[in-house]
Motif scaffolding. Structure first.
Motif, PDB file in Angstrom:
ATOM      1  N   PHE A 213      11.341  -0.477   4.866  1.00  0.00           N
ATOM      2  CA  PHE A 213      10.035  -0.201   5.768  1.00  0.00           C
ATOM      3  C   PHE A 213       9.093   0.132   5.077  1.00  0.00           C
ATOM      4  CE2 PHE A 213      13.800  -0.060   8.852  1.00  0.00           C
ATOM      5  CZ  PHE A 213      13.239  -1.132   9.840  1.00  0.00           C
ATOM      6  N   GLY A 214       9.096   0.684   3.979  1.00  0.00           N
ATOM      7  CA  GLY A 214       7.834   1.280   3.150  1.00  0.00           C
ATOM      8  C   GLY A 214       7.627   0.840   1.921  1.00  0.00           C
ATOM      9  N   LEU A 215       8.300   0.205   1.268  1.00  0.00           N
ATOM     10  CA  LEU A 215       8.218  -0.263   0.026  1.00  0.00           C
ATOM     11  C   LEU A 215       7.305  -1.588  -0.174  1.00  0.00           C
ATOM     12  CD1 LEU A 215       8.437   0.152  -3.510  1.00  0.00           C
ATOM     13  CD2 LEU A 215      10.534  -0.858  -2.997  1.00  0.00           C
ATOM     14  N   PRO A 216       6.088  -1.698  -0.577  1.00  0.00           N
ATOM     15  CA  PRO A 216       5.435  -2.963  -0.622  1.00  0.00           C
ATOM     16  C   PRO A 216       5.876  -3.681  -1.846  1.00  0.00           C
ATOM     17  CG  PRO A 216       4.039  -1.312  -1.364  1.00  0.00           C
ATOM     18  CD  PRO A 216       5.238  -0.527  -0.807  1.00  0.00           C
ATOM     19  N   GLU A 217       5.483  -4.968  -1.916  1.00  0.00           N
ATOM     20  CA  GLU A 217       5.563  -5.744  -3.167  1.00  0.00           C
ATOM     21  C   GLU A 217       4.433  -5.784  -4.142  1.00  0.00           C
ATOM     22  OE1 GLU A 217       6.780  -7.134  -6.060  1.00  0.00           O
ATOM     23  OE2 GLU A 217       8.315  -7.935  -4.475  1.00  0.00           O
ATOM     24  N   LEU A 218       4.524  -5.302  -5.276  1.00  0.00           N
ATOM     25  CA  LEU A 218       3.290  -4.977  -6.158  1.00  0.00           C
ATOM     26  C   LEU A 218       3.269  -5.813  -7.320  1.00  0.00           C
ATOM     27  CD1 LEU A 218       4.235  -1.088  -6.570  1.00  0.00           C
ATOM     28  CD2 LEU A 218       2.623  -2.300  -4.887  1.00  0.00           C
ATOM     29  N   LYS A 219       4.291  -6.814  -7.401  1.00  0.00           N
ATOM     30  CA  LYS A 219       4.245  -7.949  -8.640  1.00  0.00           C
ATOM     31  C   LYS A 219       2.904  -8.671  -8.538  1.00  0.00           C
ATOM     32  CE  LYS A 219       7.011 -10.902 -11.108  1.00  0.00           C
ATOM     33  NZ  LYS A 219       8.218 -11.767 -11.038  1.00  0.00           N
ATOM     34  N   HIS A 220       2.398  -9.045  -9.732  1.00  0.00           N
ATOM     35  CA  HIS A 220       1.318  -9.955  -9.823  1.00  0.00           C
ATOM     36  C   HIS A 220      -0.049  -9.403  -9.337  1.00  0.00           C
ATOM     37  CE1 HIS A 220       3.782 -12.726 -12.143  1.00  0.00           C
ATOM     38  NE2 HIS A 220       4.331 -13.171 -10.887  1.00  0.00           N
ATOM     39  N   ARG A 221      -0.136  -7.976  -8.859  1.00  0.00           N
ATOM     40  CA  ARG A 221      -1.217  -7.334  -8.280  1.00  0.00           C
ATOM     41  C   ARG A 221      -2.160  -6.630  -9.242  1.00  0.00           C
ATOM     42  NH1 ARG A 221      -2.864  -9.911  -3.753  1.00  0.00           N
ATOM     43  NH2 ARG A 221      -1.106  -9.864  -2.092  1.00  0.00           N
ATOM     44  N   SER A 222      -3.393  -6.883  -9.505  1.00  0.00           N
ATOM     45  CA  SER A 222      -4.277  -5.663 -10.278  1.00  0.00           C
ATOM     46  C   SER A 222      -4.461  -4.824  -9.628  1.00  0.00           C
ATOM     47  CB  SER A 222      -5.736  -6.626 -10.734  1.00  0.00           C
ATOM     48  OG  SER A 222      -6.385  -6.662  -9.258  1.00  0.00           O
ATOM     49  N   TYR A 223      -4.801  -3.713 -10.286  1.00  0.00           N
ATOM     50  CA  TYR A 223      -5.039  -2.510  -9.878  1.00  0.00           C
ATOM     51  C   TYR A 223      -6.089  -2.268  -8.640  1.00  0.00           C
ATOM     52  CZ  TYR A 223      -2.047  -0.678 -13.208  1.00  0.00           C
ATOM     53  OH  TYR A 223      -0.883  -0.104 -14.260  1.00  0.00           O
ATOM     54  N   ARG A 224      -7.152  -3.373  -8.888  1.00  0.00           N
ATOM     55  CA  ARG A 224      -8.238  -3.574  -7.864  1.00  0.00           C
ATOM     56  C   ARG A 224      -7.499  -3.935  -6.603  1.00  0.00           C
ATOM     57  NH1 ARG A 224     -10.735  -7.517  -5.703  1.00  0.00           N
ATOM     58  NH2 ARG A 224      -9.533  -8.821  -7.096  1.00  0.00           N
ATOM     59  N   GLU A 225      -6.736  -5.104  -6.653  1.00  0.00           N
ATOM     60  CA  GLU A 225      -5.894  -5.714  -5.557  1.00  0.00           C
ATOM     61  C   GLU A 225      -5.388  -4.731  -4.770  1.00  0.00           C
ATOM     62  OE1 GLU A 225      -5.495 -10.382  -6.536  1.00  0.00           O
ATOM     63  OE2 GLU A 225      -4.287  -8.872  -7.733  1.00  0.00           O
ATOM     64  N   LEU A 226      -4.487  -3.786  -5.531  1.00  0.00           N
ATOM     65  CA  LEU A 226      -3.699  -2.744  -4.962  1.00  0.00           C
ATOM     66  C   LEU A 226      -4.394  -1.884  -4.146  1.00  0.00           C
ATOM     67  CD1 LEU A 226      -0.995  -2.367  -7.714  1.00  0.00           C
ATOM     68  CD2 LEU A 226      -0.737  -3.401  -5.796  1.00  0.00           C
ATOM     69  N   ASP A 227      -5.650  -1.686  -4.635  1.00  0.00           N
ATOM     70  CA  ASP A 227      -6.409  -0.496  -4.171  1.00  0.00           C
ATOM     71  C   ASP A 227      -7.102  -1.074  -2.792  1.00  0.00           C
ATOM     72  OD1 ASP A 227      -6.555   1.511  -6.163  1.00  0.00           O
ATOM     73  OD2 ASP A 227      -8.417   0.737  -6.923  1.00  0.00           O
ATOM     74  N   ILE A 228      -7.372  -2.489  -2.689  1.00  0.00           N
ATOM     75  CA  ILE A 228      -7.679  -3.006  -1.667  1.00  0.00           C
ATOM     76  C   ILE A 228      -6.603  -3.228  -0.509  1.00  0.00           C
ATOM     77  CG2 ILE A 228      -8.699  -5.277  -0.481  1.00  0.00           C
ATOM     78  CD1 ILE A 228     -10.251  -5.589  -3.012  1.00  0.00           C
TER      79      ILE A 228
ATOM     80  N   PRO B 156       0.642  -3.657   5.876  1.00  0.00           N
ATOM     81  CA  PRO B 156       2.143  -3.191   6.091  1.00  0.00           C
ATOM     82  C   PRO B 156       2.853  -3.619   4.724  1.00  0.00           C
ATOM     83  CG  PRO B 156       1.462  -4.342   8.120  1.00  0.00           C
ATOM     84  CD  PRO B 156       0.397  -4.454   7.370  1.00  0.00           C
ATOM     85  N   ALA B 157       3.708  -2.825   4.565  1.00  0.00           N
ATOM     86  CA  ALA B 157       4.386  -3.157   3.383  1.00  0.00           C
ATOM     87  C   ALA B 157       5.044  -4.447   3.125  1.00  0.00           C
ATOM     88  CB  ALA B 157       5.739  -2.094   3.292  1.00  0.00           C
ATOM     89  N   ARG B 158       5.631  -5.093   4.358  1.00  0.00           N
ATOM     90  CA  ARG B 158       6.278  -6.498   4.168  1.00  0.00           C
ATOM     91  C   ARG B 158       5.216  -7.467   4.170  1.00  0.00           C
ATOM     92  NH1 ARG B 158      10.555  -5.400   8.962  1.00  0.00           N
ATOM     93  NH2 ARG B 158       8.913  -3.856   9.628  1.00  0.00           N
ATOM     94  N   ASP B 159       3.868  -7.204   4.448  1.00  0.00           N
ATOM     95  CA  ASP B 159       2.865  -8.211   4.141  1.00  0.00           C
ATOM     96  C   ASP B 159       2.229  -8.215   3.047  1.00  0.00           C
ATOM     97  OD1 ASP B 159       3.461  -8.851   7.006  1.00  0.00           O
ATOM     98  OD2 ASP B 159       1.983  -7.595   7.847  1.00  0.00           O
TER      99      ASP B 159
END
Length: 539
Positions: free
Chosen positions: A502-517, A524-527
């Motif tokens: 329920f709480g862990l998002p997918e982080l692969k292939h994301r820049s740090y800027r994208e993750l900030d946004i 939601p984590a699953r989105d």
């Protein structure tokens, strides 16, 4: 596409002068966000990283991979000592020297001292991780790591010359302080110096360092397990000195993280670091510089100077919770069976000599699993690896408990030992390495040094009582559960799986800027995986 001409005109130089003075390029604070040319550089720099495959990135940035591995290798010292303590309690000469009669003609280290030896280093490391963030923010990754290596060299003396369990415990506690610096800084540094496609593999080498430490310990204690004097455990303790000095020399020559340098306003040095890490073309280096500064500026403009309290505010609280969950969960999915493998094998009914052999095999298999995890992180997402890895270990832990619950024989003893090895292998293939990757990617850039430190503190808060529980479950003077401990660890692993689902998002292939946004938008984590972020967005 922007070129060096645009940058030349911006700084009042010709193309020829710009290439001749490229080392002196310095972008003024906030200039990237307000300058279209430099923003184009930032867009192109980020797009270039996204388009780069894993193998292409490794070929272009071999030195970045080397320095990431080198920094992660500092973890071998914590690994070495953790596994050493786990083997000491199973070492016959150590048991006879410091133990009490077990009523069966042998000797055993009392549970309270087993727990003390295992927990002392973690208590010291708990202090170290809280010191690491502020010190690193001030001094940088290089100088902080050098300081910790000097401290490590000094504290080993106490453990080596200890003549009682009390003094040995004190030595372990003091050694733990530099461990805290190593484990807080390593994943952060590794994630900041490599391209996006290499972050998974390079941060996963942290788990490999754990395996290397366990292999050295397994080999040393197997070689000395028949010894009858104090040197059978003092020599393995002395082996700790083989690491700090060579690492000090390497760290001295390592480039500082360009992200840290830009946060400190040292942009010329950041550009030099970018080049040393593999971006040789001046124009590409300038684009990478602009990309990094863009992200740093966005975070600085919205949040200001980083403090520990910021970890508990706004969207950073969610990121802190994920980091703490990932670290703490490493203690709940059977990993402590690997840390006490030799003793576990003995309690499963295996002879001491064979238990040390199995431990060496177990450590080597973990090393193989770590190498395989590099490919796993390239093929699958972080969330996918964590969830499926945890589910696999839950299944194996339940089977271990069932195997220990039926009538015991030589066959069931070896079945428990094999299941213990499989659980350790599964952890080293999935949960262990991917946890470090998630931890390194989750925090914001400005809070990374603080976040990894606090996350590791959560690990120790969870581990200290779990070590006592593990010792109590395995020790013959405790609950003496042997393989039945699989039921307990399966139960705690189920809790971790549910929380991650329920709480862990997918982080692969994301820049740090994208993750900030994504975090700022409270996606939601699953989105996370299906949400599209445009390269021009500056939220």
């Amino acid at each position: 596409m922007s070129d060096t001409k645009g940058s030349s005109e911006l700084h009042g130089t010709t193309d020829h002068e710009d290439h001749a003075k490229v080392e002196k390029v310095e972008v003024h604070q906030d200039e990237v966000l307000h300058n279209p040319e430099l923003m184009n550089d930032a867009f192109e720099g980020e797009n270039a990283e996204h388009s780069m495959g894993t193998w292409e990135a490794a070929k272009k940035h071999p030195w970045a991979c080397f320095w990431a591995f080198m920094m992660c290798f500092t973890i071998v010292m914590e690994s070495f000592d953790m596994f050493l303590n786990g083997n000491f309690v199973a070492l016959p000469s150590f048991q006879k020297h410091y133990g009490v009669p077990d009523g069966k003609g042998g000797w055993v280290i009392p549970t309270r001292w087993q727990s003390a030896l295992f927990q002392a280093g973690q208590c010291g490391a708990f202090v170290g991780v809280f010191l690491a963030g502020p010190v690193t923010n001030k001094l940088g990754y290089r100088y902080t790591t050098l300081f910790a290596l000097v401290l490590m060299n000094a504290t080993i003396f106490i453990s080596f010359f200890a003549n009682s369990l009390t003094l040995l415990t004190v030595g372990q506690a003091l050694e733990g302080v530099p461990w805290g610096f190593f484990i807080a800084n390593s994943p952060a540094y590794a994630s900041e110096i490599v391209p996006i496609s290499l972050r998974g593999a390079c941060t996963a080498t942290l788990q490999m360092s754990w395996s290397i430490g366990s292999i050295i310990v397994a080999g040393a204690t197997y070689g000395f397990n028949k010894g009858t004097d104090e040197w059978s455990w003092r020599i393995p303790l002395a082996l700790q000195w083989i690491f700090p000095t060579p690492l000090m020399i390497l760290v001295w020559f390592a480039p500082e993280s360009p992200w840290w340098l830009i946060r400190r306003g040292r942009k010329e040095e950041a550009l030099r670091s970018i080049k040393r890490l593999g971006t040789k073309d001046p124009a590409d280096a300038q684009r990478s510089l602009a990309m990094i500064e863009r992200t740093v500026e966005i975070e600085a403009n919205t949040s200001g100077t980083p403090t520990l309290l910021d970890l508990l505010k706004g969207t950073d609280l969610r990121r802190t919770i994920i980091t703490c969950l990932m670290y703490a969960s490493q203690n709940f999915a059977g990993n402590l069976i690997a840390n006490q493998a030799t003793y576990f094998f003995e309690q499963a009914g295996i002879s001491p000599d064979r238990a040390f052999q199995l431990n060496l095999i177990n450590s080597c298999l973990q090393f193989v699993a770590n190498i395989l995890s590099w490919f796993l992180t390239s093929w699958f997402g972080r969330r996918t690896i964590y969830l499926y890895g945890t589910a696999t270990n839950i299944t194996l832990l339940v089977i271990l408990g069932i195997c220990a619950s039926i009538a015991q024989s030589s066959a069931t003893n070896y079945a428990q030992a094999v299941l213990g090895i499989l659980i350790s292998f599964g952890y080293a293939l999935s949960l262990g390495p991917i946890s470090y990757t998630i931890i390194a990617e989750t925090s914001s850039v400005r809070l990374r040094a603080l976040s990894t430190g606090v996350g590791r503190a959560a690990y120790y808060v969870a581990e200290i009582p779990m070590i006592y529980l593990a010792s109590q479950m395995l020790n013959t003077t405790g609950w003496n559960l042997a393989g039945k401990c699989g039921y307990v660890w399966a139960g705690t692993a189920v809790v971790c799986w549910v929380l991650a689902y329920f709480g862990l998002p997918e982080l692969k292939h994301r820049s740090y800027r994208e993750l900030d946004i994504l975090f700022n938008r409270k996606v939601p984590a699953r989105d996370f995986k299906k949400t599209v972020i445009d390269v021009r967005e500056n939220e």
